[in-house]
Motif scaffolding. Sequence first.
Motif, PDB file in Angstrom:
ATOM      1  N   LEU A   1     -31.357 -17.790  15.430  1.00 56.37           N
ATOM      2  CA  LEU A   1     -30.434 -18.706  14.755  1.00 56.37           C
ATOM      3  C   LEU A   1     -31.096 -20.057  14.520  1.00 56.37           C
ATOM      4  O   LEU A   1     -30.987 -20.644  13.435  1.00 56.37           O
ATOM      5  CB  LEU A   1     -29.167 -18.864  15.588  1.00 56.37           C
ATOM      6  CG  LEU A   1     -28.105 -19.823  15.059  1.00 56.37           C
ATOM      7  CD1 LEU A   1     -27.642 -19.408  13.668  1.00 56.37           C
ATOM      8  CD2 LEU A   1     -26.923 -19.880  16.024  1.00 56.37           C
ATOM      9  N   LEU A   2     -31.802 -20.569  15.504  1.00 53.22           N
ATOM     10  CA  LEU A   2     -32.499 -21.841  15.355  1.00 53.22           C
ATOM     11  C   LEU A   2     -33.559 -21.776  14.263  1.00 53.22           C
ATOM     12  O   LEU A   2     -33.717 -22.721  13.476  1.00 53.22           O
ATOM     13  CB  LEU A   2     -33.135 -22.243  16.688  1.00 53.22           C
ATOM     14  CG  LEU A   2     -32.177 -22.779  17.746  1.00 53.22           C
ATOM     15  CD1 LEU A   2     -32.832 -22.768  19.118  1.00 53.22           C
ATOM     16  CD2 LEU A   2     -31.733 -24.190  17.382  1.00 53.22           C
TER      17      LEU A   2
ATOM     18  N   ALA B   1     -26.382 -28.571  14.643  1.00 54.93           N
ATOM     19  CA  ALA B   1     -26.101 -27.390  13.818  1.00 54.93           C
ATOM     20  C   ALA B   1     -26.037 -26.134  14.679  1.00 54.93           C
ATOM     21  O   ALA B   1     -25.151 -25.279  14.502  1.00 54.93           O
ATOM     22  CB  ALA B   1     -27.180 -27.251  12.747  1.00 54.93           C
ATOM     23  N   PHE B   2     -26.960 -26.014  15.609  1.00 60.92           N
ATOM     24  CA  PHE B   2     -26.984 -24.848  16.505  1.00 60.92           C
ATOM     25  C   PHE B   2     -25.698 -24.764  17.312  1.00 60.92           C
ATOM     26  O   PHE B   2     -25.084 -23.700  17.438  1.00 60.92           O
ATOM     27  CB  PHE B   2     -28.196 -24.932  17.422  1.00 60.92           C
ATOM     28  CG  PHE B   2     -28.212 -23.901  18.508  1.00 60.92           C
ATOM     29  CD1 PHE B   2     -28.500 -22.574  18.211  1.00 60.92           C
ATOM     30  CD2 PHE B   2     -27.942 -24.243  19.828  1.00 60.92           C
ATOM     31  CE1 PHE B   2     -28.510 -21.613  19.222  1.00 60.92           C
ATOM     32  CE2 PHE B   2     -27.950 -23.293  20.831  1.00 60.92           C
ATOM     33  CZ  PHE B   2     -28.231 -21.964  20.517  1.00 60.92           C
ATOM     34  N   ARG B   3     -25.268 -25.882  17.863  1.00 62.12           N
ATOM     35  CA  ARG B   3     -24.053 -25.876  18.674  1.00 62.12           C
ATOM     36  C   ARG B   3     -22.815 -25.602  17.823  1.00 62.12           C
ATOM     37  O   ARG B   3     -21.864 -24.949  18.276  1.00 62.12           O
ATOM     38  CB  ARG B   3     -23.926 -27.191  19.431  1.00 62.12           C
ATOM     39  CG  ARG B   3     -24.927 -27.277  20.583  1.00 62.12           C
ATOM     40  CD  ARG B   3     -24.783 -28.534  21.393  1.00 62.12           C
ATOM     41  NE  ARG B   3     -25.601 -28.451  22.617  1.00 62.12           N
ATOM     42  CZ  ARG B   3     -25.898 -29.463  23.392  1.00 62.12           C
ATOM     43  NH1 ARG B   3     -25.458 -30.689  23.090  1.00 62.12           N
ATOM     44  NH2 ARG B   3     -26.624 -29.298  24.480  1.00 62.12           N
ATOM     45  N   ALA B   4     -22.806 -26.094  16.600  1.00 62.62           N
ATOM     46  CA  ALA B   4     -21.666 -25.849  15.718  1.00 62.62           C
ATOM     47  C   ALA B   4     -21.539 -24.367  15.388  1.00 62.62           C
ATOM     48  O   ALA B   4     -20.434 -23.788  15.454  1.00 62.62           O
ATOM     49  CB  ALA B   4     -21.807 -26.669  14.446  1.00 62.62           C
ATOM     50  N   VAL B   5     -22.641 -23.728  15.012  1.00 62.37           N
ATOM     51  CA  VAL B   5     -22.588 -22.311  14.661  1.00 62.37           C
ATOM     52  C   VAL B   5     -22.311 -21.468  15.906  1.00 62.37           C
ATOM     53  O   VAL B   5     -21.505 -20.527  15.864  1.00 62.37           O
ATOM     54  CB  VAL B   5     -23.887 -21.867  13.969  1.00 62.37           C
ATOM     55  CG1 VAL B   5     -23.855 -20.358  13.685  1.00 62.37           C
ATOM     56  CG2 VAL B   5     -24.098 -22.641  12.678  1.00 62.37           C
ATOM     57  N   SER B   6     -22.949 -21.796  17.023  1.00 63.87           N
ATOM     58  CA  SER B   6     -22.696 -21.066  18.270  1.00 63.87           C
ATOM     59  C   SER B   6     -21.233 -21.184  18.677  1.00 63.87           C
ATOM     60  O   SER B   6     -20.636 -20.221  19.174  1.00 63.87           O
ATOM     61  CB  SER B   6     -23.594 -21.602  19.395  1.00 63.87           C
ATOM     62  OG  SER B   6     -24.952 -21.424  19.099  1.00 63.87           O
ATOM     63  N   GLY B   7     -20.656 -22.372  18.451  1.00 63.21           N
ATOM     64  CA  GLY B   7     -19.258 -22.591  18.798  1.00 63.21           C
ATOM     65  C   GLY B   7     -18.314 -21.721  18.001  1.00 63.21           C
ATOM     66  O   GLY B   7     -17.338 -21.192  18.542  1.00 63.21           O
ATOM     67  N   VAL B   8     -18.596 -21.550  16.706  1.00 59.41           N
ATOM     68  CA  VAL B   8     -17.696 -20.722  15.887  1.00 59.41           C
ATOM     69  C   VAL B   8     -17.858 -19.244  16.228  1.00 59.41           C
ATOM     70  O   VAL B   8     -16.894 -18.474  16.152  1.00 59.41           O
ATOM     71  CB  VAL B   8     -17.909 -20.987  14.382  1.00 59.41           C
ATOM     72  CG1 VAL B   8     -19.134 -20.287  13.835  1.00 59.41           C
ATOM     73  CG2 VAL B   8     -16.681 -20.580  13.584  1.00 59.41           C
ATOM     74  N   ILE B   9     -19.050 -18.833  16.668  1.00 54.04           N
ATOM     75  CA  ILE B   9     -19.243 -17.443  17.098  1.00 54.04           C
ATOM     76  C   ILE B   9     -18.386 -17.150  18.327  1.00 54.04           C
ATOM     77  O   ILE B   9     -17.559 -16.229  18.340  1.00 54.04           O
ATOM     78  CB  ILE B   9     -20.726 -17.164  17.407  1.00 54.04           C
ATOM     79  CG1 ILE B   9     -21.576 -17.240  16.139  1.00 54.04           C
ATOM     80  CG2 ILE B   9     -20.880 -15.784  18.073  1.00 54.04           C
ATOM     81  CD1 ILE B   9     -23.069 -17.224  16.401  1.00 54.04           C
ATOM     82  N   ALA B  10     -18.584 -17.926  19.377  1.00 58.34           N
ATOM     83  CA  ALA B  10     -17.854 -17.680  20.622  1.00 58.34           C
ATOM     84  C   ALA B  10     -16.376 -18.014  20.471  1.00 58.34           C
ATOM     85  O   ALA B  10     -15.509 -17.285  20.968  1.00 58.34           O
ATOM     86  CB  ALA B  10     -18.475 -18.503  21.752  1.00 58.34           C
ATOM     87  N   GLY B  11     -16.079 -19.107  19.786  1.00 56.94           N
ATOM     88  CA  GLY B  11     -14.694 -19.540  19.654  1.00 56.94           C
ATOM     89  C   GLY B  11     -13.848 -18.580  18.842  1.00 56.94           C
ATOM     90  O   GLY B  11     -12.679 -18.340  19.169  1.00 56.94           O
ATOM     91  N   SER B  12     -14.424 -18.013  17.786  1.00 60.56           N
ATOM     92  CA  SER B  12     -13.671 -17.067  16.968  1.00 60.56           C
ATOM     93  C   SER B  12     -13.323 -15.816  17.761  1.00 60.56           C
ATOM     94  O   SER B  12     -12.189 -15.311  17.696  1.00 60.56           O
ATOM     95  CB  SER B  12     -14.472 -16.679  15.721  1.00 60.56           C
ATOM     96  OG  SER B  12     -14.607 -17.780  14.849  1.00 60.56           O
ATOM     97  N   ALA B  13     -14.286 -15.311  18.518  1.00 61.04           N
ATOM     98  CA  ALA B  13     -14.020 -14.128  19.337  1.00 61.04           C
ATOM     99  C   ALA B  13     -12.979 -14.429  20.402  1.00 61.04           C
ATOM    100  O   ALA B  13     -12.056 -13.639  20.645  1.00 61.04           O
ATOM    101  CB  ALA B  13     -15.317 -13.641  19.983  1.00 61.04           C
ATOM    102  N   GLN B  14     -13.096 -15.587  21.026  1.00 61.01           N
ATOM    103  CA  GLN B  14     -12.145 -15.952  22.075  1.00 61.01           C
ATOM    104  C   GLN B  14     -10.742 -16.161  21.501  1.00 61.01           C
ATOM    105  O   GLN B  14      -9.747 -15.703  22.074  1.00 61.01           O
ATOM    106  CB  GLN B  14     -12.602 -17.214  22.789  1.00 61.01           C
ATOM    107  CG  GLN B  14     -11.683 -17.612  23.946  1.00 61.01           C
ATOM    108  CD  GLN B  14     -12.079 -18.943  24.553  1.00 61.01           C
ATOM    109  OE1 GLN B  14     -12.522 -19.843  23.848  1.00 61.01           O
ATOM    110  NE2 GLN B  14     -11.942 -19.064  25.865  1.00 61.01           N
ATOM    111  N   ALA B  15     -10.644 -16.849  20.374  1.00 62.20           N
ATOM    112  CA  ALA B  15      -9.338 -17.129  19.786  1.00 62.20           C
ATOM    113  C   ALA B  15      -8.625 -15.849  19.368  1.00 62.20           C
ATOM    114  O   ALA B  15      -7.407 -15.724  19.516  1.00 62.20           O
ATOM    115  CB  ALA B  15      -9.497 -18.059  18.585  1.00 62.20           C
ATOM    116  N   GLU B  16      -9.395 -14.891  18.846  1.00 64.86           N
ATOM    117  CA  GLU B  16      -8.786 -13.637  18.411  1.00 64.86           C
ATOM    118  C   GLU B  16      -8.361 -12.767  19.585  1.00 64.86           C
ATOM    119  O   GLU B  16      -7.285 -12.158  19.575  1.00 64.86           O
ATOM    120  CB  GLU B  16      -9.771 -12.859  17.542  1.00 64.86           C
ATOM    121  CG  GLU B  16      -9.198 -11.530  17.050  1.00 64.86           C
ATOM    122  CD  GLU B  16     -10.278 -10.548  16.630  1.00 64.86           C
ATOM    123  OE1 GLU B  16      -9.940  -9.365  16.484  1.00 64.86           O
ATOM    124  OE2 GLU B  16     -11.439 -10.969  16.467  1.00 64.86           O
TER     125      GLU B  16
END
Length: 213
Positions: free
Chosen positions: A118-119, A135-150
């Motif tokens: 990713l980097l 940028a890395f933290r933003a994209v990583s956040g949407v990966i983990a956050g989307s799975a967690q939210a769902e």
Amino acid sequence: MPAPRKFSLDQLQAAALALVDSDGLAGLTMRSLAAALGTGAMTIYNYVDGREGLEQLVTGAVMAQARWDIEPSGGWEEQVAAIAVGTWRAVRAHPNAIPLILTRRSLDQDTLRPAEALLEALARGGMSGHRLLIAFRAVSGVIAGSAQAELAGPLAAARGDDARTATDRITRLPTPQFARLIEIAHAALDSDPEDEFRAALQIILAGLRHAGG
């Protein structure tokens, strides 16, 4: 000459992840892992350093399942999207492991491989240093956050329930106080999780593109 090792890392990871998938994190112990492998608990201590080692088996197993195809001629955004979707799919496939993915600090190569890929893709977009970090933290956040939210958010179905049951639970809430939550509960019935994730990712990528302009 040391005795040959009885189990490979792949065997240990697969057995640990299977236990977490079926029984949750509480079901993963030295004793349960030993039983799954047909050996004694003391044998596992030759491979795994306590609870932290058990959890590293799980995170490594999940991240080792991340797969993506990158076209060398493709743009950096397409490469970021491919890696992010591949990682999201691996994380989403194992909802019981998500708390570890979010909190476990691991330096094993299986866990770090998607991060480095990713980097590299983000760096192809001209990002470096502090901007690359953000940028890395933003994209990583949407990966983990989307799975967690769902899978663990307010719209998530309880164990044994389906999406309709979860929606019905939300729609029984008082409408004046929770009108928007009820609205998205209905929308979720006809929504594809991967489409949602890709759309969220495009918002992040658009922000990164704008910030670099």
